[in-house]
Design an enzyme around this catalytic site. Structure first.
Site, PDB file in Angstrom:
ATOM      1  CB  THR A   1      -0.931   0.005   1.221  1.00  0.00           C
ATOM      2  OG1 THR A   1      -1.740  -1.174   1.180  1.00  0.00           O
ATOM      3  CG2 THR A   1      -1.840   1.231   1.205  1.00  0.00           C
TER       4      THR A   1
ATOM      5  CE  LYS B   1      -5.305  -1.729   1.710  1.00  0.00           C
ATOM      6  NZ  LYS B   1      -3.946  -2.280   1.779  1.00  0.00           N
TER       7      LYS B   1
ATOM      8  CE  LYS C   1       2.144   2.201   4.652  1.00  0.00           C
ATOM      9  NZ  LYS C   1       1.670   1.266   3.599  1.00  0.00           N
TER      10      LYS C   1
END
Length: 287
Positions: A95, A170, A238
């Site tokens: 990701t 995502k 993150k």
């Protein structure tokens, strides 16, 4: 097929084991070699550099921690691009940022290799069971070539669009993950403070309108005192920051995601290496 895989952490280990189970030859690299021992014991072969992995592989996958790690293993002197043969397929499952995915795809065009981004959802359970959701950005031709491999490790597989669109998909997914984990935590905190039976609460929530993947999979772990990471707190933080940066580029205001970032930033100070279900520890009832 001859497959390369770089990054044998919690998620990578499950994916590699499924690739081996499907009969593929898998060559692996990880920054800390000992973390590859589990897959090597199941038949994977070690390589000393990312370039060495790409050199012997028809398709090379990466699943590492942060965008800076992606850029490192792909772009450095002994990185993936240095070893990839013309026509090879390179897939980043980390990701990461949509902008970096676009950059890698452009570099791939220059070098004559095919690059797609393919982040996943489903946590350690999905990686282990081969039931991941896979969100792909790149050309439909490359997608079709990799689809049989994706089916060995995932169930819900979607081509989201051009390079970087897998990462955007995502981001939209993980905004929802953060929201459901937080609401699960608040529901549990309320139920515990009110003296309710937590097993009864779990059965009510998971079978009713409050049900979610987070309730079904994370609530039992919390009740068992299991805060090990299937999805690290620090990694969801993150992801939220990437999502908010991308939202700013699109001139979007996402107050829910902003609140989630604040809560997970606070949690990450002391529980960053635990699973996201540790969000309950922000309340005294679970400390």
């Amino acid at each position: 097929m001859k497959i390369g895989f770089i990054g044998t952490g919690v998620m990578g280990t499950g994916i590699v084991n499924n690739l081996l189970h499907a009969g593929h030859q898998v060559t692996v690299y990880n920054r800390t070699q000992s973390k590859a021992d589990k897959v090597i014991s199941h038949g994977a072969v070690w390589a000393d550099t990312p370039a060495d992995v790409a050199r012997v592989s028809e398709i090379t996958f990466t699943m590492v921690g942060y965008p800076k790690d992606v850029e490192d293993v792909w772009m450095r002197e002994d990185g993936i691009f240095a070893g990839a043969k013309t026509g090879a397929i390179l897939v980043d499952m980390t990701t990461s940022t949509p902008k970096l995915a676009e950059k890698l795809a452009k570099k791939g065009e220059e070098l004559g290799v095919q690059v797609i981004d393919a982040p996943v959802s489903g946590g350690d359970t999905g990686a282990k069971n081969g039931t991941l959701s896979i969100m792909v950005g790149g050309s439909s031709t490359t997608f079709d070539q990799v689809l049989p491999i994706f089916k060995d490790i995932g169930q819900q597989i979607v081509l989201a669009g051009s390079a970087g669109k897998g990462q955007h998909m995502k981001m939209s997914n993980n905004i929802g993950v953060a929201a459901t984990v937080i609401t699960m935590a608040e529901s549990m905190v309320y139920a515990k403070a009110a003296g309710l039976n937590m097993t009864d609460a779990y059965n009510v929530w998971r079978s009713g309108a409050a049900g979610s993947w987070s309730v079904t999979n994370y609530m039992p772990r919390v009740m068992a005192g299991d805060f090990s990471a299937g999805f690290y707190v620090k990694h969801l933080l993150k992801d939220l920051r990437i999502a908010l940066d991308s939202a700013a580029d699109m001139q979007l205001d996402l107050p829910g995601a902003q609140l989630a970032e604040q809560l997970f930033a606070k949690l990450s100070q002391t529980h960053g290496d635990e699973g996201v279900q540790a969000i309950v520890k922000l309340w005294s009832e679970f400390q």
